[in-house]
Design a protein around this motif. Structure first.
Motif, mmCIF file in Angstrom:
data_model
loop_
_atom_site.group_PDB
_atom_site.id
_atom_site.type_symbol
_atom_site.label_atom_id
_atom_site.label_comp_id
_atom_site.label_asym_id
_atom_site.label_seq_id
_atom_site.Cartn_x
_atom_site.Cartn_y
_atom_site.Cartn_z
ATOM 1 N N LYS A 6 12.678 -31.027 9.541
ATOM 2 C CA LYS A 6 11.446 -31.137 8.777
ATOM 3 C C LYS A 6 11.166 -32.548 8.246
ATOM 4 N N GLY A 7 11.906 -33.527 8.685
ATOM 5 C CA GLY A 7 11.660 -34.885 8.225
ATOM 6 C C GLY A 7 12.510 -35.859 9.017
ATOM 7 N N THR A 8 12.245 -37.126 8.826
ATOM 8 C CA THR A 8 13.020 -38.155 9.505
ATOM 9 C C THR A 8 13.001 -39.415 8.648
ATOM 10 N N THR A 9 13.996 -40.283 8.830
ATOM 11 C CA THR A 9 14.117 -41.451 7.958
ATOM 12 C C THR A 9 14.498 -42.694 8.732
ATOM 13 N N TRP A 10 14.074 -43.829 8.213
ATOM 14 C CA TRP A 10 14.416 -45.116 8.814
ATOM 15 C C TRP A 10 15.752 -45.657 8.299
ATOM 16 N N GLN A 11 16.318 -45.046 7.271
ATOM 17 C CA GLN A 11 17.517 -45.605 6.678
ATOM 18 C C GLN A 11 18.655 -44.597 6.632
ATOM 19 N N ALA A 12 19.858 -45.122 6.702
ATOM 20 C CA ALA A 12 21.056 -44.342 6.410
ATOM 21 C C ALA A 12 21.690 -45.002 5.194
ATOM 22 N N THR A 13 22.332 -44.209 4.344
ATOM 23 C CA THR A 13 22.783 -44.759 3.062
ATOM 24 C C THR A 13 24.259 -44.483 2.775
ATOM 25 N N PRO A 14 25.150 -44.871 3.692
ATOM 26 C CA PRO A 14 26.577 -44.742 3.372
ATOM 27 C C PRO A 14 26.942 -45.626 2.193
ATOM 28 N N GLY A 15 27.963 -45.229 1.456
ATOM 29 C CA GLY A 15 28.362 -45.974 0.268
ATOM 30 C C GLY A 15 29.649 -46.751 0.468
ATOM 31 N N LEU A 16 29.782 -47.819 -0.296
ATOM 32 C CA LEU A 16 30.980 -48.648 -0.312
ATOM 33 C C LEU A 16 31.314 -48.972 -1.765
ATOM 34 N N PHE A 17 32.404 -49.678 -1.964
ATOM 35 C CA PHE A 17 32.759 -50.166 -3.295
ATOM 36 C C PHE A 17 32.541 -51.670 -3.306
ATOM 37 N N ALA A 18 31.585 -52.110 -4.122
ATOM 38 C CA ALA A 18 31.264 -53.534 -4.227
ATOM 39 C C ALA A 18 32.036 -54.133 -5.398
ATOM 40 N N TYR A 19 32.825 -55.158 -5.130
ATOM 41 C CA TYR A 19 33.685 -55.730 -6.172
ATOM 42 C C TYR A 19 33.453 -57.232 -6.328
ATOM 43 N N ARG A 20 33.766 -57.710 -7.505
ATOM 44 C CA ARG A 20 33.668 -59.143 -7.785
ATOM 45 C C ARG A 20 34.875 -59.860 -7.173
ATOM 46 N N ARG A 21 34.619 -60.820 -6.326
ATOM 47 C CA ARG A 21 35.697 -61.561 -5.680
ATOM 48 C C ARG A 21 36.584 -62.269 -6.711
#
Length: 482
Positions: A179-194
């Motif tokens: 019933k719908g479609t999308t241009w994006q996929a949204t997998p998650g990660l952990f963003a950390y301060r170097r």
């Protein structure tokens, strides 16, 4: 307002039962979700010649994200009005944009009312396309509001074959219709301060940081190490919630029983420990302190973010001088370039926006072309990613970028698309359900008083049960893990 929403919900449920386009009322509207099955499939297509396409395409959304994607990447765009209220296509079709911010469920409430009036509306006033988020997608998917992407709109399996499976699972109804479609996929990660990783772990290398954070026990150990160095592991109560809630063993509700998954109580346990030990900064998602923790003055090790969060929210919050005030997205402005990403302790996803065709539209050909161009064309998908760093819903295009020399200056030269490409196929939506948003929000809100010490655990549970029974009267039992 609550009473009005409940009245609207009852009208919507009644409309579904009588064959009029309607929606269940659950999740974000804060009313009871319907358990009625969607209406039977529509009749077979007529042999009559198709009706002429309308010359007005009405698109409803809650912000300008899709509008910008449409205006920048849809090949049929001829011109955009200065105020962006309309977009004219090459064939003369005028796209009219209706953008209702979703504060206090405003978007859904107005959309529900408009869709209830769809059948009697003039052709040029009918909604043709509307956007939905993952958290409440099933509210519309399991209703007659939405057109079948294959049967009604005409996309072929070959058009959809390169999309990530979970992006289709989210918008597949109880009868198996997409019933719908999308241009994006949204997998998650952990963003950390170097810089903080170097101070705590002695390295900012993503591979080595991932080794240190590869499961929750290790993650908690690093939180203790960070604390001894004067840093917080997370900013607030909600930061890790999505990672836990995306890894539950069953849907929230079965029949009339709601079950609190053990993994959600793992989040409760971790968050209480982090709060009591000072491993977090006692913030809430989106509040000013949470956003400040991501910037130059922040002393937080990292943040769980999906694709859109990294290249939009986190990047913006990292700048000392915002772009709106003349700042540039470059090293030297705040902590731009001081972030990196790793997979973290578990795979998860967060968010996403889906394009739905509205039943009653007289622009099916245009809807098909929009969906095919903006969600299936690998060339367009690749360009969106290389231009904006948003992760798009095309496995072939993303693999190509993942294996290239693509780099993100914001992430210190890291090719984060490679990591996203590894995580995206692992996303499992088999336990998603129409109660997800309402239940998840209620759980998070109910336990904040427990985290800050205002109530004990049993009182927090009781508060959650009270909220659920008010929001969903059809739920008769709530089970907690032993």
């Amino acid at each position: 307002m609550k009473k009005a929403r409940k009245i609207t919900a009852m009208l919507l449920a009644l409309a579904m039962m009588t064959g009029v386009m309607a929606t269940v009322s659950g999740c974000q509207s804060g009313t009871a979700a319907s358990t009625a099955a969607p209406a039977e499939s529509q009749a077979a297509p007529s042999s009559e010649a198709p009706a002429a396409e309308g010359k007005t395409l009405n698109i409803w959304c809650w912000n300008d994200e899709f509008q910008s994607r449409f205006n920048d990447y849809y090949p049929e765009v001829k011109e955009v009005a200065k105020d962006k209220s309309t977009t004219t296509l090459n064939d003369g079709t005028v796209v009219k944009w209706t953008i209702n911010p979703n504060d206090n469920n405003n978007y859904q409430n107005k959309l529900d009312q408009a869709l209830l009036s769809q059948e009697s509306a003039a052709a040029d006033d009918k909604i043709d396309i509307f956007l939905v988020e993952a958290d409440y997608a099933l509210k519309y998917v399991d209703s007659e509001y939405t057109l079948d992407v294959k049967k009604d709109i005409g996309l072929e399996d070959s058009d959809l074959s390169n999309q990530y499976q979970y992006t289709q699972d989210i918008v597949t109804d109880k009868n198996g219709a997409l019933k719908g479609t999308t241009w994006q996929a949204t997998p998650g990660l952990f963003a950390y301060r170097r810089s903080i990783a170097k101070a705590v772990l002695g390295t900012d290398d993503p591979t080595k940081v991932q080794e240190a954070l590869s499961d929750w026990d290790k993650f908690n150990s690093v939180a203790a190490q960070a604390s001894t160095k004067g840093y917080k592991m997370l900013s607030g109560y909600d930061d890790s919630y999505r990672t836990f809630s995306n890894n539950v063993s069953a849907p929230w509700v079965t029949d009339t029983t709601a079950t609190v998954d053990p993994n959600l109580m793992n989040w409760v346990k971790q968050t209480k420990e982090y709060t009591d030990k000072g491993y977090n900064n006692k913030t809430s998602l989106w509040d000013d302190k949470w956003q400040a923790d991501q910037g130059p003055s922040g002393k937080v090790f990292g943040f769980f973010y999906s694709t859109w969060g990294i290249n939009f929210t986190l990047l913006g919050n990292s700048l000392k001088t915002p772009v709106a005030e003349g700042g540039k997205e470059e090293v030297g402005n705040g902590v731009y370039g001081d972030y990196a990403v790793c997979q973290g302790p578990q795979s998860y996803y967060w968010g996403g926006t889906w394009i739905c065709g509205a039943k009653g539209s007289d622009n099916l050909g245009t809807i098909k072309n929009v969906m095919k161009s903006l969600t299936s064309d690998s060339t367009i998908m690749k360009k969106i990613t290389t231009d904006t760093q948003d992760y798009t819903n095309n496995k072939a295009a993303m693999e190509e970028i993942a294996n290239s020399d693509f780099k993100s200056a914001f992430l210190g030269g890291q090719n984060h698309i490679k990591l996203f490409a590894e995580v995206a196929p692992k996303i499992d939506m088999s336990n998603a359900g129409p109660y997800d948003q309402g239940m998840n929000e209620s759980l998070q809100k109910s336990f904040k008083d427990y985290f800050n010490g205002s109530v004990d655990l049993e009182k927090a549970k009781a508060n959650f049960e009270k909220t659920v029974k008010e929001k969903y009267p059809e739920i008769t039992e709530i089970k907690w893990p032993s």
